[in-house]
Design a protein around this motif. Structure first.
Motif, PDB file in Angstrom:
ATOM      1  N   ARG A   1       0.815  -1.216   0.000  1.00  0.00           N
ATOM      2  CA  ARG A   1       0.000   0.000   0.000  1.00  0.00           C
ATOM      3  C   ARG A   1       0.857   1.279   0.000  1.00  0.00           C
ATOM      4  NH1 ARG A   1      -3.783  -0.651   4.971  1.00  0.00           N
ATOM      5  NH2 ARG A   1      -4.286  -2.531   3.837  1.00  0.00           N
ATOM      6  N   VAL A   2       2.091   1.201   0.520  1.00  0.00           N
ATOM      7  CA  VAL A   2       2.978   2.370   0.366  1.00  0.00           C
ATOM      8  C   VAL A   2       3.968   2.169  -0.778  1.00  0.00           C
ATOM      9  CG1 VAL A   2       2.766   3.324   2.693  1.00  0.00           C
ATOM     10  CG2 VAL A   2       4.519   1.612   2.260  1.00  0.00           C
ATOM     11  N   VAL A   3       4.335   0.915  -1.027  1.00  0.00           N
ATOM     12  CA  VAL A   3       5.290   0.648  -2.115  1.00  0.00           C
ATOM     13  C   VAL A   3       4.697   1.105  -3.464  1.00  0.00           C
ATOM     14  CG1 VAL A   3       6.413  -1.200  -3.433  1.00  0.00           C
ATOM     15  CG2 VAL A   3       6.492  -1.226  -0.918  1.00  0.00           C
ATOM     16  N   ALA A   4       3.392   0.856  -3.679  1.00  0.00           N
ATOM     17  CA  ALA A   4       2.774   1.188  -4.981  1.00  0.00           C
ATOM     18  C   ALA A   4       2.855   2.687  -5.295  1.00  0.00           C
ATOM     19  CB  ALA A   4       1.334   0.679  -5.024  1.00  0.00           C
ATOM     20  N   PRO A   5       2.346   3.571  -4.430  1.00  0.00           N
ATOM     21  CA  PRO A   5       2.447   5.001  -4.780  1.00  0.00           C
ATOM     22  C   PRO A   5       3.879   5.514  -4.817  1.00  0.00           C
ATOM     23  CG  PRO A   5       1.557   4.733  -2.542  1.00  0.00           C
ATOM     24  CD  PRO A   5       1.576   3.371  -3.177  1.00  0.00           C
ATOM     25  N   LEU A   6       4.724   5.019  -3.907  1.00  0.00           N
ATOM     26  CA  LEU A   6       6.104   5.539  -3.871  1.00  0.00           C
ATOM     27  C   LEU A   6       6.869   5.084  -5.110  1.00  0.00           C
ATOM     28  CD1 LEU A   6       6.831   5.003  -0.048  1.00  0.00           C
ATOM     29  CD2 LEU A   6       6.322   7.174  -1.201  1.00  0.00           C
ATOM     30  N   THR A   7       6.546   3.888  -5.629  1.00  0.00           N
ATOM     31  CA  THR A   7       7.168   3.425  -6.886  1.00  0.00           C
ATOM     32  C   THR A   7       6.728   4.328  -8.040  1.00  0.00           C
ATOM     33  OG1 THR A   7       7.188   1.167  -6.039  1.00  0.00           O
ATOM     34  CG2 THR A   7       7.458   1.414  -8.410  1.00  0.00           C
ATOM     35  N   GLN A   8       5.431   4.668  -8.057  1.00  0.00           N
ATOM     36  CA  GLN A   8       4.956   5.610  -9.097  1.00  0.00           C
ATOM     37  C   GLN A   8       5.712   6.934  -9.032  1.00  0.00           C
ATOM     38  OE1 GLN A   8       0.739   6.476  -9.267  1.00  0.00           O
ATOM     39  NE2 GLN A   8       0.196   4.326  -9.060  1.00  0.00           N
ATOM     40  N   MET A   9       6.108   7.321  -7.826  1.00  0.00           N
ATOM     41  CA  MET A   9       6.822   8.603  -7.666  1.00  0.00           C
ATOM     42  C   MET A   9       8.291   8.477  -8.065  1.00  0.00           C
ATOM     43  SD  MET A   9       5.096   9.912  -4.085  1.00  0.00           S
ATOM     44  CE  MET A   9       5.577  11.639  -4.100  1.00  0.00           C
ATOM     45  N   GLY A  10       8.791   7.218  -8.184  1.00  0.00           N
ATOM     46  CA  GLY A  10      10.170   7.033  -8.639  1.00  0.00           C
ATOM     47  C   GLY A  10      11.083   6.330  -7.647  1.00  0.00           C
ATOM     48  N   ALA A  11      10.567   5.959  -6.462  1.00  0.00           N
ATOM     49  CA  ALA A  11      11.399   5.218  -5.508  1.00  0.00           C
ATOM     50  C   ALA A  11      11.547   3.770  -5.989  1.00  0.00           C
ATOM     51  CB  ALA A  11      10.770   5.255  -4.115  1.00  0.00           C
TER      52      ALA A  11
ATOM     53  N   LEU B   1      -3.222  13.525  -2.582  1.00  0.00           N
ATOM     54  CA  LEU B   1      -3.650  12.199  -2.117  1.00  0.00           C
ATOM     55  C   LEU B   1      -5.169  12.178  -2.026  1.00  0.00           C
ATOM     56  CD1 LEU B   1      -4.375  10.111   0.341  1.00  0.00           C
ATOM     57  CD2 LEU B   1      -2.469   9.484  -1.154  1.00  0.00           C
ATOM     58  N   VAL B   2      -5.785  11.252  -2.789  1.00  0.00           N
ATOM     59  CA  VAL B   2      -7.240  11.103  -2.767  1.00  0.00           C
ATOM     60  C   VAL B   2      -7.541   9.791  -2.071  1.00  0.00           C
ATOM     61  CG1 VAL B   2      -9.313  10.910  -4.207  1.00  0.00           C
ATOM     62  CG2 VAL B   2      -7.395  12.352  -4.960  1.00  0.00           C
ATOM     63  N   GLU B   3      -8.425   9.814  -1.057  1.00  0.00           N
ATOM     64  CA  GLU B   3      -8.778   8.559  -0.378  1.00  0.00           C
ATOM     65  C   GLU B   3     -10.290   8.428  -0.312  1.00  0.00           C
ATOM     66  OE1 GLU B   3      -7.113   8.462   3.576  1.00  0.00           O
ATOM     67  OE2 GLU B   3      -7.706  10.508   4.009  1.00  0.00           O
ATOM     68  N   PRO B   4     -10.797   7.165  -0.209  1.00  0.00           N
ATOM     69  CA  PRO B   4     -12.245   6.941  -0.282  1.00  0.00           C
ATOM     70  C   PRO B   4     -13.012   7.686   0.820  1.00  0.00           C
ATOM     71  CG  PRO B   4     -11.050   4.830  -0.317  1.00  0.00           C
ATOM     72  CD  PRO B   4     -10.027   5.898  -0.123  1.00  0.00           C
ATOM     73  N   GLU B   5     -12.603   7.530   2.085  1.00  0.00           N
ATOM     74  CA  GLU B   5     -13.155   8.296   3.209  1.00  0.00           C
ATOM     75  C   GLU B   5     -11.975   8.965   3.888  1.00  0.00           C
ATOM     76  OE1 GLU B   5     -16.280   8.675   4.009  1.00  0.00           O
ATOM     77  OE2 GLU B   5     -17.066   7.187   2.589  1.00  0.00           O
ATOM     78  N   ARG B   6     -12.209  10.104   4.517  1.00  0.00           N
ATOM     79  CA  ARG B   6     -11.075  10.805   5.144  1.00  0.00           C
ATOM     80  C   ARG B   6     -10.544  10.023   6.337  1.00  0.00           C
ATOM     81  NH1 ARG B   6     -12.010  16.734   6.802  1.00  0.00           N
ATOM     82  NH2 ARG B   6      -9.759  16.836   7.015  1.00  0.00           N
TER      83      ARG B   6
ATOM     84  N   THR C   1      -0.710  12.525  -8.435  1.00  0.00           N
ATOM     85  CA  THR C   1      -2.015  12.482  -7.766  1.00  0.00           C
ATOM     86  C   THR C   1      -2.306  11.011  -7.551  1.00  0.00           C
ATOM     87  OG1 THR C   1      -2.792  14.507  -8.786  1.00  0.00           O
ATOM     88  CG2 THR C   1      -4.482  12.983  -8.001  1.00  0.00           C
ATOM     89  N   TYR C   2      -2.384  10.603  -6.288  1.00  0.00           N
ATOM     90  CA  TYR C   2      -2.562   9.184  -5.997  1.00  0.00           C
ATOM     91  C   TYR C   2      -3.950   8.932  -5.422  1.00  0.00           C
ATOM     92  CZ  TYR C   2      -1.809   4.439  -4.449  1.00  0.00           C
ATOM     93  OH  TYR C   2      -1.938   3.086  -4.281  1.00  0.00           O
ATOM     94  N   ARG C   3      -4.690   8.035  -6.092  1.00  0.00           N
ATOM     95  CA  ARG C   3      -5.998   7.629  -5.587  1.00  0.00           C
ATOM     96  C   ARG C   3      -5.811   6.344  -4.795  1.00  0.00           C
ATOM     97  NH1 ARG C   3     -10.400  10.332  -8.037  1.00  0.00           N
ATOM     98  NH2 ARG C   3      -9.587  11.807  -9.559  1.00  0.00           N
ATOM     99  N   SER C   4      -5.778   6.475  -3.483  1.00  0.00           N
ATOM    100  CA  SER C   4      -5.519   5.307  -2.637  1.00  0.00           C
ATOM    101  C   SER C   4      -6.761   4.422  -2.574  1.00  0.00           C
ATOM    102  CB  SER C   4      -5.148   5.777  -1.222  1.00  0.00           C
ATOM    103  OG  SER C   4      -4.999   4.668  -0.378  1.00  0.00           O
ATOM    104  N   PRO C   5      -6.581   3.105  -2.729  1.00  0.00           N
ATOM    105  CA  PRO C   5      -7.750   2.225  -2.624  1.00  0.00           C
ATOM    106  C   PRO C   5      -8.236   2.076  -1.181  1.00  0.00           C
ATOM    107  CG  PRO C   5      -5.757   0.940  -3.055  1.00  0.00           C
ATOM    108  CD  PRO C   5      -5.355   2.391  -3.097  1.00  0.00           C
ATOM    109  N   VAL C   6      -7.384   2.388  -0.201  1.00  0.00           N
ATOM    110  CA  VAL C   6      -7.789   2.280   1.212  1.00  0.00           C
ATOM    111  C   VAL C   6      -7.750   3.659   1.862  1.00  0.00           C
ATOM    112  CG1 VAL C   6      -7.148  -0.097   1.777  1.00  0.00           C
ATOM    113  CG2 VAL C   6      -5.382   1.664   1.786  1.00  0.00           C
ATOM    114  N   SER C   7      -8.632   3.834   2.876  1.00  0.00           N
ATOM    115  CA  SER C   7      -8.562   5.055   3.685  1.00  0.00           C
ATOM    116  C   SER C   7      -7.564   4.761   4.785  1.00  0.00           C
ATOM    117  CB  SER C   7      -9.929   5.360   4.302  1.00  0.00           C
ATOM    118  OG  SER C   7     -10.823   5.717   3.302  1.00  0.00           O
ATOM    119  N   SER C   8      -6.336   5.190   4.586  1.00  0.00           N
ATOM    120  CA  SER C   8      -5.285   4.895   5.555  1.00  0.00           C
ATOM    121  C   SER C   8      -4.431   6.136   5.771  1.00  0.00           C
ATOM    122  CB  SER C   8      -4.408   3.751   5.038  1.00  0.00           C
ATOM    123  OG  SER C   8      -3.157   3.776   5.708  1.00  0.00           O
TER     124      SER C   8
END
Ligand code: S3P
Length: 427
Positions: free
Chosen positions: A124-134, A183-188, A156-163
């Motif tokens: 859940r953190v590896v996916a967005p951070l990889t998109q950013m270039g890590a 960062l976009v999340e389903p619920e705040r 702009t990352y649409r997270s599948p989980v509210s975390s």
């Protein structure tokens, strides 16, 4: 270490819960990222948070505690190459937020944790951070893993989980990225990182996407700040529950964090008929604080809306205990995240409640508890906690109002979040 609890008489008096765990981690991590001096009063000195303190040092900050309990962090203005593996112990919050923060710098940092943390999802953190270039080295998307950071680009990352852990990881990585990060999340989820980023002078605001506001960060430096850590509502939930179900009790919880994104349990308890009154609301530090008066109450079962789950995610174990002392059915849904916490909390709670004679049932994303009222719970069980602090504390509270004492198999992990739990009493 086993621990036993038995029927408790009326609880009376006033007490201050330990400092908020989420705010404590963030104060140390943002303090280490900042330039200059950060001072922290009220820090939670529990195992989970001390892992963040050690990590802050390993990433180049100077961290000291005064004899009076004030913590001082001399930030290095960014993370430096750590000389050793960052051990996050049992703490998902330390691991995920630190991984995000480290990704912004041209360093390679190895992260590890205990047996429980090694099983928890890091994708859940590896996916967005990889998109950013890590870049990441990890056999199975879990700890241990090495993060190779630097040269990130904003996304702009649409997270599948509210975390809040995912949100915080992405926002802190965004501090060192090229361009803006949203960062976009389903619920705040809880917004302590956002509030604290403002206090540390970040270029931070919110943007409207599809009719809802989402956090946005632009690259920049943080400046050291002063942070006060109020009492943790997730820890206070245990004495609150105990006072609600132990007959003729009246307690005052002092100096409690009342951030609305952390109050799902209170909202739910009010719907169940709980006598809870906030007094002396104040807001000295960018986070709202109040005292809370709790009286023993006759409670009814409830079905909290699934969208409320993020604002009470750590409180479901203790809610399921309270529900056993309420009249009628409590149905918890939308809480599949409970299966990937320090243990599978749905399975652990249903097993333990049944062992105590409570009618409870698992759902894929929650549980049902059919309560029989104040004096209905037998107790008398040996509870398996799987090393989960909140499961242990929940059943110890149950034992305070059940007919027979309750034993938990391992109370040591309680020190990860509430070191003085067994000794928590009036001032
Ligand atoms: C936390 C976020 C929540 C919560 C955890 C603390 C934080 O986890 O369960 O105890 O401080 O950001 P998730 O981000 O996985 O929902």
């Amino acid at each position: 270490m086993r621990l036993k609890s038995r029927f408790a008489g009326p609880l009376r008096g006033r007490a201050r819960p330990p400092g908020d765990k989420s705010i404590s981690h963030r104060a140390l991590i943002l303090g280490a990222l900042a330039e200059g001096t950060t001072t922290v009063d009220g820090l939670l000195e529990a195992a989970d948070v001390l892992h963040s303190a050690d990590a802050a040092k390993a990433f180049g900050a100077r961290v000291e505690r005064s004899p009076e309990g004030r913590w001082t962090i001399e930030g290095a203005g960014g993370f430096k190459q750590p000389p050793e593996t960052i051990d996050c112990g049992n703490s998902g919050t330390a691991a995920r937020i630190l991984i995000g923060a480290a990704a912004a710098y041209p360093i390679s940092a190895r992260f590890d944790g205990d047996q429980s943390l090694r099983k928890r999802p890091m994708n859940r953190v590896v996916a967005p951070l990889t998109q950013m270039g890590a870049r990441f080295d990890s056999a199975r998307g879990t700890l241990p893993m090495v993060v190779h950071g630097g040269k990130l680009k904003g996304i702009t990352y649409r997270s599948p989980v509210s975390s809040a852990q995912v949100k915080s990881a992405v926002l802190l990585a965004g501090l060192g990225a090229d361009g803006e990060t949203i960062l976009v999340e389903p619920e705040r989820s809880r917004d302590h990182t956002e509030r604290m980023l403002k206090v540390f002078g970040a270029d931070f605001d919110v943007v409207d996407i599809d009719g809802a506001l989402h956090p946005r960060i632009r690259p920049g430096k943080l400046k050291g700040a002063h942070i006060y850590v109020p009492g943790d509502p997730s820890s206070a939930a245990f004495p609150i529950a105990a006072a609600l179900i132990a007959q003729k009790s009246e307690i005052r919880i002092e100096d409690l964090l009342v951030n609305p994104l952390r109050l799902g349990l209170i909202e739910t308890l009010l719907e169940m008929g709980a006598s809870l009154t906030f007094e002396e609301r104040r807001d000295p530090i960018g986070e709202p604080i109040a005292d809370l008066v709790v009286k023993t109450s006759r409670l009814n079962g409830v079905t909290p809306p699934a969208r409320r789950a993020p604002s009470m995610i750590d409180e479901f174990p203790i809610l399921s205990v309270i529900a056993a002392f309420a009249e009628g059915e409590t149905r918890i849904e939308g809480a599949a995240e409970l299966r990937v916490k320090e243990s599978d909390r749905i399975a652990m709670m249903v097993d333990g409640l049944r062992a105590c004679g409570v009618d409870a049932e698992e759902l894929p994303d929650g549980l049902i508890v059919r309560g029989g009222g104040p004096k209905s719970v037998r107790g008398g069980a040996n509870i398996r906690t799987h090393g989960d602090h909140r499961v242990a504390m929940s059943f110890l509270v149950l034992g305070m109002a059940s007919k027979e004492p309750v034993v938990v198999d391992d109370a040591e992990m309680i020190a990860t979040s509430f070191p003085d739990f067994a000794g928590f009493r009036r001032r």
